[in-house]
Design a protein around this motif. Structure first.
Motif, PDB file in Angstrom:
ATOM      1  N   HIS A  99       7.550  -8.690   1.468  1.00  0.00           N
ATOM      2  CA  HIS A  99       7.488  -9.292   2.816  1.00  0.00           C
ATOM      3  C   HIS A  99       8.636 -10.614   2.907  1.00  0.00           C
ATOM      4  O   HIS A  99       9.128 -10.629   3.719  1.00  0.00           O
ATOM      5  N   LEU A 100       8.563 -11.204   1.752  1.00  0.00           N
ATOM      6  CA  LEU A 100       9.522 -12.392   1.769  1.00  0.00           C
ATOM      7  C   LEU A 100      10.904 -11.776   1.953  1.00  0.00           C
ATOM      8  O   LEU A 100      12.001 -12.309   2.669  1.00  0.00           O
ATOM      9  N   ALA A 101      11.291 -10.679   0.883  1.00  0.00           N
ATOM     10  CA  ALA A 101      12.398  -9.955   1.042  1.00  0.00           C
ATOM     11  C   ALA A 101      12.702  -9.650   2.721  1.00  0.00           C
ATOM     12  O   ALA A 101      13.841  -9.819   2.995  1.00  0.00           O
ATOM     13  N   ASP A 102      11.805  -9.148   3.240  1.00  0.00           N
ATOM     14  CA  ASP A 102      11.930  -8.904   4.821  1.00  0.00           C
ATOM     15  C   ASP A 102      12.332  -9.844   5.660  1.00  0.00           C
ATOM     16  O   ASP A 102      13.282 -10.002   6.549  1.00  0.00           O
ATOM     17  N   VAL A 103      11.742 -11.188   5.231  1.00  0.00           N
ATOM     18  CA  VAL A 103      12.249 -12.371   6.014  1.00  0.00           C
ATOM     19  C   VAL A 103      13.536 -12.736   5.506  1.00  0.00           C
ATOM     20  O   VAL A 103      14.449 -13.127   6.494  1.00  0.00           O
ATOM     21  N   LEU A 104      13.682 -12.622   4.240  1.00  0.00           N
ATOM     22  CA  LEU A 104      15.392 -12.984   3.957  1.00  0.00           C
ATOM     23  C   LEU A 104      16.357 -12.141   4.711  1.00  0.00           C
ATOM     24  O   LEU A 104      17.319 -12.774   5.178  1.00  0.00           O
ATOM     25  N   VAL A 105      15.912 -10.882   4.807  1.00  0.00           N
ATOM     26  CA  VAL A 105      17.075 -10.036   5.540  1.00  0.00           C
ATOM     27  C   VAL A 105      17.069 -10.137   6.844  1.00  0.00           C
ATOM     28  O   VAL A 105      18.027 -10.350   7.579  1.00  0.00           O
ATOM     29  N   ASP A 141      -0.492 -15.106   7.311  1.00  0.00           N
ATOM     30  CA  ASP A 141      -1.484 -14.526   7.988  1.00  0.00           C
ATOM     31  C   ASP A 141      -1.662 -12.904   7.468  1.00  0.00           C
ATOM     32  O   ASP A 141      -2.558 -12.251   7.552  1.00  0.00           O
ATOM     33  N   LYS A 142      -0.422 -12.389   7.543  1.00  0.00           N
ATOM     34  CA  LYS A 142      -0.412 -11.063   7.178  1.00  0.00           C
ATOM     35  C   LYS A 142      -0.977 -10.665   5.598  1.00  0.00           C
ATOM     36  O   LYS A 142      -1.759  -9.667   5.523  1.00  0.00           O
ATOM     37  N   LEU A 143      -0.536 -11.752   4.802  1.00  0.00           N
ATOM     38  CA  LEU A 143      -1.350 -11.427   3.503  1.00  0.00           C
ATOM     39  C   LEU A 143      -2.832 -11.733   3.518  1.00  0.00           C
ATOM     40  O   LEU A 143      -3.360 -11.051   2.743  1.00  0.00           O
ATOM     41  N   ILE A 144      -3.215 -12.733   4.197  1.00  0.00           N
ATOM     42  CA  ILE A 144      -4.654 -12.867   4.179  1.00  0.00           C
ATOM     43  C   ILE A 144      -5.645 -11.803   4.895  1.00  0.00           C
ATOM     44  O   ILE A 144      -6.324 -11.247   4.345  1.00  0.00           O
ATOM     45  N   LYS A 145      -4.914 -10.862   5.833  1.00  0.00           N
ATOM     46  CA  LYS A 145      -5.571  -9.436   6.286  1.00  0.00           C
ATOM     47  C   LYS A 145      -5.768  -8.763   5.030  1.00  0.00           C
ATOM     48  O   LYS A 145      -6.548  -7.801   5.432  1.00  0.00           O
ATOM     49  N   SER A 146      -4.800  -8.692   4.024  1.00  0.00           N
ATOM     50  CA  SER A 146      -4.998  -7.833   3.055  1.00  0.00           C
ATOM     51  C   SER A 146      -6.014  -8.387   2.012  1.00  0.00           C
ATOM     52  O   SER A 146      -6.497  -7.549   1.141  1.00  0.00           O
ATOM     53  N   VAL A 147      -6.736  -9.184   2.142  1.00  0.00           N
ATOM     54  CA  VAL A 147      -7.760  -9.775   1.193  1.00  0.00           C
ATOM     55  C   VAL A 147      -8.998  -8.948   1.594  1.00  0.00           C
ATOM     56  O   VAL A 147      -9.547  -9.109   2.497  1.00  0.00           O
ATOM     57  N   MET A 148      -9.374  -8.253   0.466  1.00  0.00           N
ATOM     58  CA  MET A 148     -10.579  -7.675   0.421  1.00  0.00           C
ATOM     59  C   MET A 148     -11.112  -7.184  -0.908  1.00  0.00           C
ATOM     60  O   MET A 148     -10.389  -7.108  -1.831  1.00  0.00           O
ATOM     61  N   ALA A 171       8.081 -17.743  10.420  1.00  0.00           N
ATOM     62  CA  ALA A 171       7.960 -16.505   9.722  1.00  0.00           C
ATOM     63  C   ALA A 171       7.016 -16.647   8.508  1.00  0.00           C
ATOM     64  O   ALA A 171       6.334 -15.736   8.343  1.00  0.00           O
ATOM     65  N   ILE A 172       7.154 -17.691   7.907  1.00  0.00           N
ATOM     66  CA  ILE A 172       6.088 -17.942   6.690  1.00  0.00           C
ATOM     67  C   ILE A 172       4.555 -17.907   7.263  1.00  0.00           C
ATOM     68  O   ILE A 172       3.719 -17.530   6.518  1.00  0.00           O
ATOM     69  N   HIS A 173       4.462 -18.733   8.349  1.00  0.00           N
ATOM     70  CA  HIS A 173       3.226 -18.712   8.644  1.00  0.00           C
ATOM     71  C   HIS A 173       2.528 -17.298   9.246  1.00  0.00           C
ATOM     72  O   HIS A 173       1.462 -17.016   8.665  1.00  0.00           O
ATOM     73  N   GLY A 227      -6.042  -5.964  -6.005  1.00  0.00           N
ATOM     74  CA  GLY A 227      -5.809  -6.769  -7.305  1.00  0.00           C
ATOM     75  C   GLY A 227      -4.918  -7.922  -6.697  1.00  0.00           C
ATOM     76  O   GLY A 227      -4.097  -7.785  -5.634  1.00  0.00           O
ATOM     77  N   PHE A 228      -5.065  -9.173  -7.269  1.00  0.00           N
ATOM     78  CA  PHE A 228      -4.228 -10.190  -6.727  1.00  0.00           C
ATOM     79  C   PHE A 228      -2.755 -10.199  -6.999  1.00  0.00           C
ATOM     80  O   PHE A 228      -1.970 -10.539  -6.559  1.00  0.00           O
ATOM     81  N   LEU A 229      -2.426  -9.369  -8.214  1.00  0.00           N
ATOM     82  CA  LEU A 229      -1.083  -9.391  -8.551  1.00  0.00           C
ATOM     83  C   LEU A 229      -0.409  -8.356  -7.556  1.00  0.00           C
ATOM     84  O   LEU A 229       0.922  -8.606  -7.055  1.00  0.00           O
ATOM     85  N   THR A 230      -1.248  -7.362  -7.063  1.00  0.00           N
ATOM     86  CA  THR A 230      -0.544  -6.476  -6.112  1.00  0.00           C
ATOM     87  C   THR A 230      -0.479  -7.405  -4.834  1.00  0.00           C
ATOM     88  O   THR A 230       0.674  -6.972  -4.260  1.00  0.00           O
ATOM     89  N   LEU A 231      -1.236  -8.137  -4.276  1.00  0.00           N
ATOM     90  CA  LEU A 231      -0.904  -8.962  -3.222  1.00  0.00           C
ATOM     91  C   LEU A 231       0.362  -9.924  -3.326  1.00  0.00           C
ATOM     92  O   LEU A 231       0.989 -10.172  -2.433  1.00  0.00           O
ATOM     93  N   HIS A 232       0.344 -10.382  -4.681  1.00  0.00           N
ATOM     94  CA  HIS A 232       1.433 -11.242  -5.054  1.00  0.00           C
ATOM     95  C   HIS A 232       2.918 -10.665  -4.799  1.00  0.00           C
ATOM     96  O   HIS A 232       3.758 -11.115  -4.289  1.00  0.00           O
ATOM     97  N   GLU A 233       2.824  -9.216  -5.374  1.00  0.00           N
ATOM     98  CA  GLU A 233       4.005  -8.425  -5.161  1.00  0.00           C
ATOM     99  C   GLU A 233       4.239  -8.130  -3.804  1.00  0.00           C
ATOM    100  O   GLU A 233       5.431  -7.928  -3.344  1.00  0.00           O
ATOM    101  N   GLU A 234       3.143  -7.981  -2.966  1.00  0.00           N
ATOM    102  CA  GLU A 234       3.540  -7.574  -1.584  1.00  0.00           C
ATOM    103  C   GLU A 234       4.016  -8.843  -0.683  1.00  0.00           C
ATOM    104  O   GLU A 234       4.817  -8.685  -0.031  1.00  0.00           O
ATOM    105  N   MET A 235       3.584  -9.913  -1.218  1.00  0.00           N
ATOM    106  CA  MET A 235       4.392 -11.315  -0.664  1.00  0.00           C
ATOM    107  C   MET A 235       5.829 -11.040  -0.920  1.00  0.00           C
ATOM    108  O   MET A 235       6.558 -11.594  -0.113  1.00  0.00           O
ATOM    109  N   HIS A 236       6.326 -10.752  -2.216  1.00  0.00           N
ATOM    110  CA  HIS A 236       7.732 -10.603  -2.326  1.00  0.00           C
ATOM    111  C   HIS A 236       8.353  -9.781  -1.427  1.00  0.00           C
ATOM    112  O   HIS A 236       9.449  -9.900  -1.096  1.00  0.00           O
TER     113      HIS A 236
END
Ligand code: GLY
Ligand code: MN
Ligand code: MN
Length: 432
Positions: free
Chosen positions: A302-308, A280-287, A274-276, A291-300
């Motif tokens: 998606h991480l919540a999705d994984v926890l659930v 990959d999902k986060l890398i697809k948002s790189v453009m 799941a973390i792999h 904002g990197f902070l926005t991507l960082h918040e996106e990680m959180h």
């Protein structure tokens, strides 16, 4: 070494010359001198720690071990390289590689640690502890002007084609190390033997690594910057986390992989997958423009999705983020700028040099910039079982599946990290 690399290196030097000339104009300077630095022995001893030349020096000349040396830049003149080459029969004499970039410099070999004569309004940057304000005044130089340092750091944030080639090669070599580390883990090696397998396959000595390799078995995988290598092999093999790099001409790879061992609960292997996928999902948002902070918040999120999804959190995704649950499971930032330093410069500044600090809730974030073409960054989501961080949550009634957390604690944690170039249209993943 390929012809393309040499051609790119020369273009890189020409690009730097013109960028430095613009800067000299802007800051009212005629000359800038960059000191490579020099090592100091351990206190009361005659042995030295590993030396690493100053990043702005290597930006011009890939002489990562050059001590007491200088690069001097002036307008409309060839760059000058003052290379310290002492008469010393104890060591192998300093020599320049036979590579085309050397012809772009006027090279001055010096057997003494003399300082170059600087013309006009001059500035010096680098680790020059001998340069007291009095000496600076006598030499008529500005020492470490902040505006110059900030502008040069800003320049380092955007990589030339030469630098991207170097980072790609550093990744290729590091990946060979990661394959060998995985094989050593499958062969039931301990941490030290995995480290030695990594170094051998990535063709480097330990003193040349860009940062100390993190090779953690079992609960050590949950120590973010685990700094030892156990000699023995643990009886149970739950997990391995390898965060290890390689330098190529000074440029750093910074790659992490995590593996489930034969004794891991099945959920751990599923979480690694799941973390792999999250990486990959986060890398697809790189453009550009993101904002990197926005991507960082996106990680959180998606991480919540994984926890659930994996039954670690029995509430909603929104609740897991808003209550700081994801921050307890992943306390570090999504990534950072990468280049001549593993945590490269200018990540926490605006383009004009003013501070752009990490927000209060995410103090470990090392990059708050808006992504632009030429930036090279890491994307490194993680999920850890760190008692120190989870303990306060145990006192709450948050719906965390503590039974599963306790089972997975044996595995320490997961981090997956790739190195990514921001391009005009999106991204290129160098870790392939
Ligand atoms: N290897 C240190 C980091 O990933 O930032
Ligand atoms: Mn990193
Ligand atoms: Mn890393």
């Amino acid at each position: 070494m390929s012809e393309t690399l040499h051609r790119q290196h020369i273009d890189h030097i020409h690009g730097l010359q013109s960028a430095y000339e613009d800067l000299l104009d802007r800051l009212g300077l005629d000359t800038v001198a960059i000191y490579s630095g020099h090592g100091q022995p351990h206190y009361g001893d005659d042995q030295f720690p590993n030396f690493q030349a100053f990043g702005h020096f290597i930006h011009w000349a890939p002489l990562t071990n050059a001590q007491h040396s200088w690069v001097v830049i002036q307008k409309s003149q060839r760059p000058q390289l003052y290379l310290y080459a002492p008469s010393d029969f104890w060591h192998l004499p300093t020599h320049l590689p036979e590579e085309p970039w050397v012809n772009e410099f006027d090279v001055h070999l010096s057997t003494d640690t003399i300082h170059p004569t600087l013309q006009g309004r001059a500035a010096i940057i680098g680790d020059t502890e001998w340069l007291t304000p009095e000496i600076a005044a006598k030499l008529n130089v500005k020492s470490q002007p902040e505006s110059l340092e900030k502008a040069l750091d800003e320049l380092r944030l955007y990589k030339s084609p030469y630098e991207i080639t170097c980072l790609r090669e550093a990744n290729r070599l590091a990946l060979a190390g990661h394959q060998a580390a995985q094989a050593a883990f499958i062969g039931a090696s301990g941490e030290l033997d995995i480290q030695l397998a990594y170094l051998a396959a990535s063709r480097q000595r330990e003193s040349d690594v860009p940062y100390q390799n993190i090779i953690g078995l079992n609960s050590h995988a949950g120590v973010l910057h685990y700094q030892y290598y156990d000699l023995g092999v643990p009886k149970q093999r739950y997990s391995l986390l390898v965060d290890a790099g390689r330098r190529f001409r000074g440029y750093c790879a910074d790659i992490t992989r995590t593996y489930a061992g034969p004794d891991a609960p099945t959920q751990f292997g599923e979480l690694v997958t799941a973390i792999h996928a999250l990486k990959d999902k986060l890398i697809k948002s790189v453009m550009p423009g993101v904002g990197f902070l926005t991507l960082h918040e996106e990680m959180h999120r998606h991480l919540a999705d994984v926890l659930v999804a994996h039954d670690l959190f029995k509430g909603t995704v929104e609740h897991a983020v808003s209550e700081g649950v994801t921050r307890a499971f992943c306390p570090h930032g999504l990534g950072h700028s990468l280049g001549l330093q593993v945590h490269d410069v200018a990540g926490l500044r605006h383009p004009d040099g003013t501070p752009a600090p990490a927000p209060e809730h995410h103090p470990a974030l090392r990059l708050t910039r808006t992504l632009r073409p030429g930036m090279v960054i890491t994307i490194e989501p993680g999920l850890y079982f760190i008692n120190m961080l989870l303990a306060p949550l145990r006192k709450t009634d948050l719906p965390i599946n503590w039974k599963l957390v306790d089972q997975l604690s044996l595995c320490g944690g997961i981090r997956i990290e790739d190195n990514v170039v921001v391009t005009e249209k999106g991204f290129t993943n160098l870790t392939r």
